[in-house]
Each structure stands twice: as structure tokens, then as C-alpha cells.
Design a protein around this motif. Structure first.
Motif, PDB file in Angstrom:
ATOM      1  N   GLU A 103       0.800  -1.225   0.000  1.00 46.64           N
ATOM      2  CA  GLU A 103       0.000   0.000   0.000  1.00 46.64           C
ATOM      3  C   GLU A 103       0.829   1.270   0.000  1.00 46.64           C
ATOM      4  OE1 GLU A 103      -2.443  -0.009   3.409  1.00 46.64           O
ATOM      5  OE2 GLU A 103      -0.801  -0.186   4.854  1.00 46.64           O
ATOM      6  N   ASN A 104       2.128   1.186   0.296  1.00 52.26           N
ATOM      7  CA  ASN A 104       2.983   2.366   0.308  1.00 52.26           C
ATOM      8  C   ASN A 104       3.837   2.494  -0.954  1.00 52.26           C
ATOM      9  OD1 ASN A 104       2.201   3.175   3.003  1.00 52.26           O
ATOM     10  ND2 ASN A 104       3.425   1.450   3.760  1.00 52.26           N
ATOM     11  N   ASP A 105       3.575   1.660  -1.941  1.00 52.01           N
ATOM     12  CA  ASP A 105       4.396   1.652  -3.145  1.00 52.01           C
ATOM     13  C   ASP A 105       4.138   2.887  -4.006  1.00 52.01           C
ATOM     14  OD1 ASP A 105       6.165  -0.535  -4.669  1.00 52.01           O
ATOM     15  OD2 ASP A 105       4.986   0.556  -6.153  1.00 52.01           O
ATOM     16  N   SER A 106       5.144   3.260  -4.795  1.00 49.99           N
ATOM     17  CA  SER A 106       5.013   4.419  -5.688  1.00 49.99           C
ATOM     18  C   SER A 106       3.853   4.259  -6.658  1.00 49.99           C
ATOM     19  CB  SER A 106       6.305   4.621  -6.482  1.00 49.99           C
ATOM     20  OG  SER A 106       6.585   3.495  -7.311  1.00 49.99           O
ATOM     21  N   LEU A 107       3.538   3.026  -7.047  1.00 50.13           N
ATOM     22  CA  LEU A 107       2.485   2.781  -8.034  1.00 50.13           C
ATOM     23  C   LEU A 107       1.089   3.003  -7.465  1.00 50.13           C
ATOM     24  CD1 LEU A 107       3.930  -0.350  -9.858  1.00 50.13           C
ATOM     25  CD2 LEU A 107       4.040   2.050 -10.556  1.00 50.13           C
ATOM     26  N   LEU A 108       1.006   3.221  -6.160  1.00 49.66           N
ATOM     27  CA  LEU A 108      -0.297   3.519  -5.551  1.00 49.66           C
ATOM     28  C   LEU A 108      -0.395   4.971  -5.083  1.00 49.66           C
ATOM     29  CD1 LEU A 108      -0.981   0.236  -3.528  1.00 49.66           C
ATOM     30  CD2 LEU A 108      -1.781   0.878  -5.805  1.00 49.66           C
ATOM     31  N   GLU A 109       0.577   5.783  -5.439  1.00 50.04           N
ATOM     32  CA  GLU A 109       0.575   7.180  -5.003  1.00 50.04           C
ATOM     33  C   GLU A 109      -0.453   8.027  -5.753  1.00 50.04           C
ATOM     34  OE1 GLU A 109       5.353   7.487  -3.887  1.00 50.04           O
ATOM     35  OE2 GLU A 109       4.552   8.548  -5.635  1.00 50.04           O
ATOM     36  N   GLU A 110      -0.652   7.737  -7.025  1.00 52.11           N
ATOM     37  CA  GLU A 110      -1.516   8.557  -7.870  1.00 52.11           C
ATOM     38  C   GLU A 110      -2.088   7.687  -8.968  1.00 52.11           C
ATOM     39  OE1 GLU A 110       1.319  10.511 -11.156  1.00 52.11           O
ATOM     40  OE2 GLU A 110       1.945  11.033  -9.112  1.00 52.11           O
ATOM     41  N   GLU A 111      -3.078   8.228  -9.693  1.00 52.00           N
ATOM     42  CA  GLU A 111      -3.602   7.527 -10.853  1.00 52.00           C
ATOM     43  C   GLU A 111      -2.446   7.299 -11.829  1.00 52.00           C
ATOM     44  OE1 GLU A 111      -7.138   8.015 -14.238  1.00 52.00           O
ATOM     45  OE2 GLU A 111      -6.631   9.689 -12.908  1.00 52.00           O
ATOM     46  N   ILE A 112      -2.254   6.045 -12.261  1.00 50.02           N
ATOM     47  CA  ILE A 112      -1.104   5.732 -13.110  1.00 50.02           C
ATOM     48  C   ILE A 112      -1.247   6.373 -14.479  1.00 50.02           C
ATOM     49  CG2 ILE A 112       0.130   3.863 -14.272  1.00 50.02           C
ATOM     50  CD1 ILE A 112      -0.432   2.128 -11.781  1.00 50.02           C
ATOM     51  N   PHE A 113      -2.381   6.233 -15.114  1.00 48.25           N
ATOM     52  CA  PHE A 113      -2.646   6.842 -16.424  1.00 48.25           C
ATOM     53  C   PHE A 113      -1.565   6.449 -17.432  1.00 48.25           C
ATOM     54  CE2 PHE A 113      -4.592  10.189 -19.087  1.00 48.25           C
ATOM     55  CZ  PHE A 113      -5.911   9.993 -18.722  1.00 48.25           C
ATOM     56  N   GLY A 114      -1.319   5.163 -17.488  1.00 49.07           N
ATOM     57  CA  GLY A 114      -0.309   4.637 -18.392  1.00 49.07           C
ATOM     58  C   GLY A 114      -0.288   3.122 -18.299  1.00 49.07           C
ATOM     59  N   PRO A 115       0.630   2.465 -19.039  1.00 46.61           N
ATOM     60  CA  PRO A 115       0.577   1.011 -19.202  1.00 46.61           C
ATOM     61  C   PRO A 115       1.302   0.203 -18.128  1.00 46.61           C
ATOM     62  CG  PRO A 115       2.253   1.919 -20.643  1.00 46.61           C
ATOM     63  CD  PRO A 115       1.640   3.094 -19.919  1.00 46.61           C
ATOM     64  N   ILE A 116       1.179   0.621 -16.879  1.00 49.34           N
ATOM     65  CA  ILE A 116       1.780  -0.113 -15.756  1.00 49.34           C
ATOM     66  C   ILE A 116       0.647  -0.701 -14.922  1.00 49.34           C
ATOM     67  CG2 ILE A 116       3.328   0.018 -13.781  1.00 49.34           C
ATOM     68  CD1 ILE A 116       4.386   2.683 -14.991  1.00 49.34           C
ATOM     69  N   LEU A 117       0.759  -1.978 -14.592  1.00 44.75           N
ATOM     70  CA  LEU A 117      -0.331  -2.655 -13.889  1.00 44.75           C
ATOM     71  C   LEU A 117       0.205  -3.346 -12.630  1.00 44.75           C
ATOM     72  CD1 LEU A 117      -3.343  -3.129 -14.137  1.00 44.75           C
ATOM     73  CD2 LEU A 117      -2.869  -5.175 -15.500  1.00 44.75           C
ATOM     74  N   PRO A 118      -0.038  -2.781 -11.453  1.00 42.92           N
ATOM     75  CA  PRO A 118       0.390  -3.401 -10.202  1.00 42.92           C
ATOM     76  C   PRO A 118      -0.558  -4.527  -9.771  1.00 42.92           C
ATOM     77  CG  PRO A 118      -0.018  -1.026  -9.968  1.00 42.92           C
ATOM     78  CD  PRO A 118      -0.632  -1.465 -11.244  1.00 42.92           C
ATOM     79  N   PHE A 119       0.019  -5.585  -9.240  1.00 47.05           N
ATOM     80  CA  PHE A 119      -0.733  -6.699  -8.660  1.00 47.05           C
ATOM     81  C   PHE A 119      -0.616  -6.618  -7.145  1.00 47.05           C
ATOM     82  CE2 PHE A 119      -1.539 -10.332 -11.803  1.00 47.05           C
ATOM     83  CZ  PHE A 119      -1.605  -9.478 -12.895  1.00 47.05           C
ATOM     84  N   ILE A 120      -1.752  -6.680  -6.466  1.00 50.05           N
ATOM     85  CA  ILE A 120      -1.789  -6.693  -5.009  1.00 50.05           C
ATOM     86  C   ILE A 120      -2.439  -7.995  -4.585  1.00 50.05           C
ATOM     87  CG2 ILE A 120      -2.715  -5.559  -2.962  1.00 50.05           C
ATOM     88  CD1 ILE A 120      -2.786  -3.033  -5.083  1.00 50.05           C
ATOM     89  N   ALA A 121      -1.679  -8.854  -3.924  1.00 49.09           N
ATOM     90  CA  ALA A 121      -2.189 -10.154  -3.499  1.00 49.09           C
ATOM     91  C   ALA A 121      -3.031  -9.990  -2.240  1.00 49.09           C
ATOM     92  CB  ALA A 121      -1.037 -11.116  -3.247  1.00 49.09           C
ATOM     93  N   VAL A 122      -4.211 -10.616  -2.240  1.00 53.28           N
ATOM     94  CA  VAL A 122      -5.096 -10.584  -1.068  1.00 53.28           C
ATOM     95  C   VAL A 122      -5.494 -12.005  -0.699  1.00 53.28           C
ATOM     96  CG1 VAL A 122      -5.983  -8.271  -1.540  1.00 53.28           C
ATOM     97  CG2 VAL A 122      -7.128 -10.250  -2.538  1.00 53.28           C
ATOM     98  N   ASP A 123      -5.908 -12.163   0.544  1.00 53.41           N
ATOM     99  CA  ASP A 123      -6.262 -13.495   1.029  1.00 53.41           C
ATOM    100  C   ASP A 123      -7.758 -13.687   1.211  1.00 53.41           C
ATOM    101  OD1 ASP A 123      -3.566 -14.555   1.286  1.00 53.41           O
ATOM    102  OD2 ASP A 123      -3.322 -13.089   2.907  1.00 53.41           O
ATOM    103  N   SER A 124      -8.538 -12.638   0.943  1.00 53.51           N
ATOM    104  CA  SER A 124      -9.987 -12.769   1.086  1.00 53.51           C
ATOM    105  C   SER A 124     -10.680 -11.603   0.396  1.00 53.51           C
ATOM    106  CB  SER A 124     -10.391 -12.780   2.565  1.00 53.51           C
ATOM    107  OG  SER A 124     -10.115 -11.521   3.164  1.00 53.51           O
ATOM    108  N   LEU A 125     -11.970 -11.760   0.146  1.00 48.25           N
ATOM    109  CA  LEU A 125     -12.761 -10.668  -0.400  1.00 48.25           C
ATOM    110  C   LEU A 125     -12.846  -9.526   0.605  1.00 48.25           C
ATOM    111  CD1 LEU A 125     -14.569  -9.529  -2.651  1.00 48.25           C
ATOM    112  CD2 LEU A 125     -16.497 -10.742  -1.615  1.00 48.25           C
ATOM    113  N   ASP A 126     -12.906  -9.852   1.888  1.00 51.59           N
ATOM    114  CA  ASP A 126     -12.921  -8.809   2.923  1.00 51.59           C
ATOM    115  C   ASP A 126     -11.697  -7.906   2.795  1.00 51.59           C
ATOM    116  OD1 ASP A 126     -15.287  -9.672   4.070  1.00 51.59           O
ATOM    117  OD2 ASP A 126     -14.294 -10.932   5.563  1.00 51.59           O
ATOM    118  N   GLU A 127     -10.545  -8.524   2.577  1.00 53.59           N
ATOM    119  CA  GLU A 127      -9.303  -7.749   2.463  1.00 53.59           C
ATOM    120  C   GLU A 127      -9.344  -6.857   1.223  1.00 53.59           C
ATOM    121  OE1 GLU A 127      -4.453  -8.442   2.159  1.00 53.59           O
ATOM    122  OE2 GLU A 127      -5.781 -10.152   2.544  1.00 53.59           O
ATOM    123  N   ALA A 128      -9.874  -7.378   0.126  1.00 52.76           N
ATOM    124  CA  ALA A 128      -9.970  -6.585  -1.100  1.00 52.76           C
ATOM    125  C   ALA A 128     -10.898  -5.393  -0.897  1.00 52.76           C
ATOM    126  CB  ALA A 128     -10.466  -7.464  -2.245  1.00 52.76           C
TER     127      ALA A 128
END
Length: 478
Positions: free
Chosen positions: A340-365
Motif C-alpha cells: 500500500e505504500n508503493d510508488s504505483l499507488l501514489e496517484e492515478e497511473i494513467f499509463g501502461p503499468i499494472l500493479p498486482f496486489i495479493a489478497v487473502d480474502s474478499l474482505d481484504e480486497a
């Protein structure tokens, strides 16, 4: 076509606004036939000038011809024609159902044009995001100034040349320029402002509008998440997400911004992306004419910095994010293990970069989504009704689209809008018409009502309290 964009002289801007206001006050824009004729001309502009428009956008940022036609020009033609065909019904006065004792008052809602309006459009989809609000303004009977983006100089120059060939310039004009010209425009009073762009500039627009109590429509963006259910077909999800992400090289307000994927399905989903990528771009996207470029050096460097600063794991291979700064070419990149503190989550990317965030449940998502500003759209790949119901009821976003990306924009009968940080104000077809329309309420009280109204006059009698205050004695359900 030369890339030199001539800016409108600042001293001329107030007069242009005043000239349009004069036209509005003549009433010429209110005629049904006049409005329909202008809408047909918008459709003709889009039909007749395909080559010139595609060429301008290719020069500005190598936007693929197919994307211009599919996502912009075809939609303009269809929505202009549909609006013209529907307009007679839209503009009819409405007569709401009221209690019997009020029927003789003739309660009516008249559809009144707001007046002289301002449309500020962005660079990423400049045809549809300029002409779609204009279709709404014409439908409503308004005059309009169009302010396209200086970041796409070929298109903005072309629009200024084409508009007088198709539309009545006493009612519709283009103002070109950058910050000084836009600042001058915003100093003036408008009857509605329709702005499409980012939240930072939206705050400037809204603040300027507030000085004149001018209503606004703000179509912004944000970080639109993608939730992938573990039971969904990972290969199909990857294909549809990648297609949405590659449109205009990710430079769109509804681009999938990050993916919330079950931890044990991450590898399978990435394999699905690799398969889809090889099918879309057999030789890679870097030199593929079906894949666009980044609009300018500033945004290219911004995207490069976001990717380079990320602490996540670059997937590499076909998703290594190869770059060519000279041509502003930027291949899609996937980054896994993003926190959650990564640069890719700082602002709207508006470009061809796609971060994956692994979750363990729908609640977490859901918790992850709700901890962030509301996005323009939430994407979810699931066929489970219970999962759909939870996402509908437990999250907020401008819209929610299941099992595809981008495609919800094709449904003109649905209202399109943000919420919170992603903006406000509805558009598309009738909703665009209503954005520029004032719902003017009216009653016409007949002489014959005087007997029934006599109780309201002083001196107030006990009978008046009993009759006119009767609602105070109405039973209220437990």
C-alpha cells in the motif's frame, strides 16, 4: 498539417463569450429544428473528417486509427444522431402526478437551456470528450465555448478549423490556449462548466466557478481497481483486463489501475496476461502500430519514475516495460508484490503499468478499496452473485462493471459519472442533455381556487390550523 497551434488572443476571450450570450438571448438555439440541424452537423463532422482527425491524433501521440474510430468517432456519430432523434421527447414539458387538490394548478416542469456554457476537454480522448458534452449542450439549447487541450496541438488546431465549417459560429466557438488563456476564461461567468481532466485542475475550475455560483460537471478519474475472484477463468480475465489497459496505452480515466488478486491465483493470472499479450502483439508492443505512445515527455518521465521507484517485483519477460524515450513508446509492465505504500499507488497511473496486489480474502480486497478515494469505476471478474452483491453494497465508485473493462462506456443509456474524488455530474445521451438543462418548475393557479385558498389569509382561524396543519396529526408507521 503544421503542429503550430495559434492561441486565441486573451483580450478577445470576453468578447467571444459576450457574442455567444447575445446569440443565446435571441432565442435561436431553442428551436427544435435548429438544434437537430446542429446535431446532424456534429455527426457529419465526425463522418466526413475521419482521415484528418485520425492523422492529427497520430501526429500528436501515435494514437491507433482503430481506437480513434472505435472509441471516439463512431460514438460521436451514433450519439449525435440518437440525441437528434430523441430530442422532441426529451424537451417536452413534464406534468408530475400530484394530489387531486393540486391538479388544477397545472404543475409543470419545463426543460430550459442553462445558457452559455464552457466545455474544457482533455488530450487523451479529445474527440469524444469534446464533442460528447457539446452534443448535450446543443440538445439542451445552449451556446458553448470549446476549450480543447494544448497537449494535442494538431487536433486542437484542426478542431478550430473544422468547427466553423459545420456549426453555427454565432453559437459555438473554439478557444485555444494554455494556462493564461484558460485562466482568463475561468474569470468569466458561465451558466455551466463541463470539465474533464484531473482532480488538481478540477479544484481550480470548481473554485473559479464558485465565485459566480456556476454549476459544474467534473469528469475526473482516479485509481480504478480490478477485483478478480478465485473462481473466475484467469485466462479470460487477463485477456479482457489487458485489452482495457492497452487502450490508448493506458491513458484513459477508466483504465484498470491495479489488480486485487487472490494470492494463490497470482501466477495463473500472470500466465493468462502473457498469453494474451503474445496474441495481441506477437512482436511486442514497442513498434506495433496498434499500440499508442505516451502523449509527451513529461508524462513519459512521470511513468518511468513511478515504475523505477516501485519496490514491487517486475515480472519481466514480455511485461518488462521496455521503453523508447525518443518516440515516447512504453510497453506494458506488470509489477507484483506491491504494497500500500508503493510508488504505483501514489496517484492515478494513467499509463501502461499494472500493479498486482495479493489478497487473502474478499474482505481484504473490499477494505483495501474502501481505504482509498472513490474511483470512476470498479471492475470485478466474478460470476458469483454473492460476491457481486457485496461489491455493490460495500464499496463506492462512479460505476461498477462486471467481467469486462472499458466496455461499459459503449452503453449510452447508462449515466456515466464519478463520485467524490472521481468527480460529479452525469453524462451520455439524455444525461448529457439534462446536464445542460434547468428543470424549471411551474404552477398556474386558477381564479377558481380562491375559495380553497381563503384559509391561508390572516387573521388565522382555528379552522385554518386544522386544515392546513393537518399533516401534523397524520399517523407515522413504527
Amino acid at each position: 498539417m503544421s503542429s503550430t497551434l495559434t492561441y486565441t488572443p486573451i483580450e478577445e476571450i470576453p468578447k467571444i463569450r459576450d457574442d455567444l450570450r447575445t446569440t443565446f438571448n435571441t432565442g435561436v438555439t431553442r428551436s427544435l429544428e435548429w438544434r437537430k440541424r446542429q446535431l446532424y452537423q456534429v455527426a457529419r463532422l465526425a463522418q466526413n473528417e475521419v482521415e484528418a482527425i485520425c492523422d492529427a491524433m497520430a501526429r500528436d501521440f501515435a494514437k491507433p486509427r482503430f481506437e480513434v474510430i472505435m472509441a471516439e468517432l463512431a460514438a460521436v456519430v451514433q450519439r449525435a444522431l440518437t440525441s437528434a432523434e430523441s430530442l422532441e421527447e426529451w424537451i417536452k414539458p413534464e406534468h408530475p402526478d400530484v394530489p387531486d387538490f393540486q391538479k388544477s394548478w397545472k404543475p409543470t416542469i419545463y426543460k430550459a437551456p442553462k445558457g452559455t456554457v464552457l466545455i474544457i476537454s482533455p488530450w487523451n480522448y479529445p474527440v469524444i470528450l469534446t464533442l460528447q458534452p457539446l452534443i448535450g449542450a446543443i440538445s439542451a439549447g445552449c451556446c458553448a465555448i470549446l476549450k480543447p487541450s494544448e497537449a494535442v496541438p494538431h487536433f486542437s488546431k484542426l478542431l478550430a478549423e473544422l468547427l466553423p465549417k459545420y456549426l453555427d459560429t454565432s453559437a459555438y466557438r473554439v478557444i485555444n490556449g494554455a494556462v493564461p488563456e484558460t485562466t482568463k476564461i475561468l474569470e468569466l461567468q458561465w451558466d455551466h462548466i463541463f470539465y474533464t481532466g484531473n482532480g488538481r485542475v478540477a479544484r481550480i475550475v470548481a473554485s473559479a466557478a464558485a465565485k459566480h455560483l456556476t454549476p459544474c460537471s467534473l469528469e475526473l478519474g482516479g485509481k480504478s481497481p480490478v477485483v478478480v475472484d478465485a473462481t473466475y477463468d484467469m485466462e479470460l480475465a487477463a485477456k479482457r483486463i489487458l485489452w482495457g489497459k492497452c487502450n490508448n496505452a493506458g491513458q484513459i480515466c477508466v483504465s484498470p489501475d491495479y489488480i486485487l488478486v487472490p494470492r494463490h491465483k497470482q501466477d495463473e493470472l500472470i500466465k493468462g496476461f502473457e498469453k494474451a499479450y503474445k496474441a495481441f502483439f506477437p512482436e511486442g508492443a514497442l513498434d506495433d502500430a496498434n499500440y499508442g505512445s505516451i502523449v509527451n515527455d513529461f508524462h513519459f518521465q512521470r511513468l518511468s519514475a513511478l515504475l523505477d521507484r516501485s519496490r514491487g517485483e517486475k515480472v519481466g519477460g514480455v511485461f518488462g516495460g521496455r521503453r523508447d524515450p525518443a518516440r515516447r513508446r512504453f510497453e506494458p509492465a506488470i509489477v507484483r508484490g506491491v504494497d500500500e505504500n508503493d510508488s504505483l499507488l501514489e496517484e492515478e497511473i494513467f499509463g501502461p503499468i499494472l500493479p498486482f496486489i495479493a489478497v487473502d480474502s474478499l474482505d481484504e480486497a473490499i477494505d483495501f478499496i474502501n481505504a482509498r478515494p472513490h474511483s470512476l469505476v470498479l471492475y470485478a471478474f466474478t460470476e458469483d452473485p454473492a460476491v457481486k452483491e457485496r461489491l455493490i453494497n460495500e464499496t463506492q465508485s462512479g460505476g461498477i462493471a462486471f467481467n469486462d473493462t472499458f466496455q461499459h462506456l459503449a452503453v449510452g443509456e447508462l449515466p456515466f459519472s464519478g463520485v467524490g474524488e472521481s468527480g460529479y455530474g452525469y453524462q451520455f445521451l439524455r444525461y448529457s442533455f439534462e446536464a445542460f438543462t434547468h428543470m424549471r418548475s411551474s404552477v398556474d393557479i386558477p381564479r377558481s381556487e380562491e375559495r380553497n385558498l381563503s384559509l391561508r389569509y390572516p387573521p388565522y382561524k382555528t379552522e385554518a390550523y386544522q386544515m392546513l396543519g393537518g399533516a401534523l396529526n397524520m399517523p407515522i408507521p413504527e
